[in-house]
Design an enzyme around this catalytic site. Structure first.
Site, short mmCIF file in Angstrom:
data_model
loop_
_atom_site.label_atom_id
_atom_site.label_comp_id
_atom_site.label_asym_id
_atom_site.label_seq_id
_atom_site.Cartn_x
_atom_site.Cartn_y
_atom_site.Cartn_z
N ARG A 202 0.64 3.80 -3.22
CA ARG A 202 0.04 5.11 -2.97
C ARG A 202 1.08 6.20 -2.77
O ARG A 202 1.02 7.26 -3.39
CB ARG A 202 -0.87 5.05 -1.74
CG ARG A 202 -1.99 4.02 -1.90
CD ARG A 202 -3.10 4.23 -0.89
NE ARG A 202 -3.81 2.99 -0.63
CZ ARG A 202 -5.05 2.93 -0.15
NH1 ARG A 202 -5.71 4.04 0.16
NH2 ARG A 202 -5.63 1.76 0.06
N ASP B 10 -4.61 -9.99 -8.41
CA ASP B 10 -4.88 -8.99 -9.45
C ASP B 10 -3.70 -8.23 -10.06
O ASP B 10 -3.33 -8.43 -11.21
CB ASP B 10 -5.96 -7.98 -8.99
CG ASP B 10 -5.67 -7.36 -7.61
OD1 ASP B 10 -4.55 -7.51 -7.11
OD2 ASP B 10 -6.56 -6.71 -7.05
N GLU C 12 0.83 -1.21 0.00
CA GLU C 12 0.00 0.00 0.00
C GLU C 12 0.85 1.25 0.00
O GLU C 12 0.56 2.23 -0.68
CB GLU C 12 -0.95 0.02 1.21
CG GLU C 12 -2.02 -1.06 1.19
CD GLU C 12 -3.10 -0.85 0.14
OE1 GLU C 12 -3.11 0.19 -0.54
OE2 GLU C 12 -3.96 -1.75 0.00
N GLU D 182 -12.33 0.09 -10.10
CA GLU D 182 -11.94 -0.87 -11.15
C GLU D 182 -12.89 -0.90 -12.35
O GLU D 182 -12.45 -1.09 -13.49
CB GLU D 182 -11.82 -2.28 -10.56
CG GLU D 182 -10.63 -2.44 -9.62
CD GLU D 182 -10.85 -1.82 -8.25
OE1 GLU D 182 -9.83 -1.52 -7.57
OE2 GLU D 182 -12.01 -1.62 -7.84
#
Length: 456
Positions: free
Chosen positions: A87, A216, A83, A350
């Site tokens: 980010r 993913d 993360e 998404e």
């Protein structure tokens, strides 16, 4: 419209949660996710490039000043390597490449260096969690026998290649190239990549495979690594197209009414469930169509279009016209969430991301129409006085808000909406590749190395 939405989201963050990670738009106060440890300002760093691209110059300037004075990584706390990379590192890199402001390059490299101890494992497969003060790492306690997660260690590549490019320090690129080496040595069940890999033994954990959460963005980064390398990274290319082949054979199915979906695989058994996160794959297949074998290009575009349609159905079949966290194709239902704990929507990007890719690659007007439906639903159900909030049950007629304005709403959802309704020459695909948090990174052309060298 996405510009006004951004203004509403940003102004309220600024008013009620400035300098904190995220906004609670209903209680009108800050929200701190444990993913970022004690690092603060997630919304600011995540939103920098969106502010820049939307030409919100005043806001961008204030955000830049905050980063200069207040963004601090010397905190004694455990963070999620994944993360913080997508980010914070991604957001800083993007802000640097768009604005040329040196502070962003400096902070990105400083943070990159703080993440390096995560790779101190017997295999070099990084830990999921890292205390950035002590340099001690560990994995999520729930992950299969102490494993690292495919989507987490597989979603560092783009940012770390750019960290090496900008710092002149090859260590970042070496760390991520080594991850591929480990993966290439391993036997893959049916050519599929399980979601769990033990960083000590270098062996797979449980044989679960998903193109949604836990898997993913690993696949996304194989394709994008090849695109970002100006199509010179042949290894990334081969790994991507081989993986897509296995996904098609083993995971992609059609429902009885003809909706194409991507199931999850558990040790050879299929679970006929698709997560909202999996909906990014429509855009991925379409983006990769051009590099597919010539006879397969149309097929990959078609696959993207089919996934986009299925995900649109998951939105359309709710009362709020916003999609659930996960939806199923079993027991007589199609594209519907059947479990209470899968009926929420947390402002995720998404589906809109896939509409944006499909629009740019086909210019079929239905993608803009579907995007507009999402805008109307967001405005109707998620917009509150103090910003935007997620929803607990999209099948209900009454909003129950979760009271969190996720930083990715500003970084991804609103940026993809803005791009969907902009001309194709804004952040064109031949020059920019989006990281999994929608932070655009420039394609590294073969002559760039020399340019950077001459600058030094």
């Amino acid at each position: 419209v996405s510009l006004q939405m951004m203004k509403h989201a940003w102004d309220n963050y600024k008013r009620y949660a400035w300098g904190l990670n995220e906004l609670k738009p209903i209680s009108k106060q800050g929200h701190s996710s444990n993913l970022f440890g004690n690092i603060q300002g997630a919304t600011i760093v995540d939103a920098l490039d969106t502010l820049y691209v939307m030409e919100m110059k005043e806001e961008f300037k204030e955000a830049t000043e905050w980063v200069e004075k207040n963004l601090d990584f010397n905190v004694n706390a455990e963070i999620s390597v994944f993360e913080v990379n997508i980010r914070f590192v991604g957001g800083l890199l993007s802000a640097y490449y768009l604005s040329g402001e040196e502070v962003f390059r400096k902070k990105a490299v400083e943070l990159g260096e703080k993440l390096l101890p995560a790779f101190n494992t017997p295999t070099g497969i990084p830990w999921a969690l890292l205390n950035i003060k002590s340099g001690i790492g560990r994995n999520w306690p729930w992950a299969s026998g102490g494993s690292s997660i495919l989507a987490e260690f597989g979603t560092l590549h783009l940012e770390f290649i750019h960290l090496s490019h900008l710092s002149g320090n090859p260590v970042f690129a070496e760390k991520v190239m080594n991850i591929r080496k480990v993966l290439n040595r391993l036997d893959k069940p049916e050519g599929l990549y399980p979601n769990y890999l033990n960083p000590s033994s270098g062996q797979w954990g449980q044989h679960h495979v998903s193109i949604g959460g836990l898997g993913d963005s690993f696949y996304e980064y194989l394709l994008k690594a090849w695109l970002m390398s100006d199509k010179t990274d042949e290894e990334g290319k081969k790994m991507y197209y081989d993986a897509v082949q296995a996904i098609e054979t083993h995971l992609i199915r059609k429902s009885s009414s003809g909706l194409t979906y991507i199931a999850e695989w558990k040790g050879g058994l299929l679970e006929h469930k698709m997560g909202h996160l999996t909906c990014f794959a429509g855009g991925m297949f379409a983006l990769g169509a051009d590099g597919a074998p010539p006879d397969k290009t149309g097929h990959h575009i078609e696959l993207g279009a089919e996934i986009a349609r299925t995900c649109h159905e998951s939105y359309d079949r709710t009362s709020m016209k916003l999609g659930p966290e996960a939806f199923r194709f079993d027991g007589g239902v199609e594209a519907i969430a059947t479990r209470q704990n899968e009926k929420y929507y947390i402002l995720r990007p998404e589906v809109i991301e896939t509409y944006m890719y499909m629009w740019r690659l086909t210019h079929d007007p239905k993608y803009r129409q579907w995007g507009w439906e999402a805008v109307e639903a967001l405005e109707k159900h998620c917009r509150v006085d103090g910003g935007y909030s997620g929803i607990r049950d999209v099948y209900n007629n009454h909003e129950s808000h979760d009271d969190v304005q996720q930083s990715f709403f500003l970084s991804e959802t609103l940026k993809y909406l803005y791009l969907l309704f902009s001309e194709d020459d804004l952040l064109p695909f031949e020059h920019w590749v989006f990281n999994t948090e929608a932070h655009p990174l420039p394609v590294l052309h073969k002559d760039d190395e020399n340019k950077e060298e001459n600058k030094k």
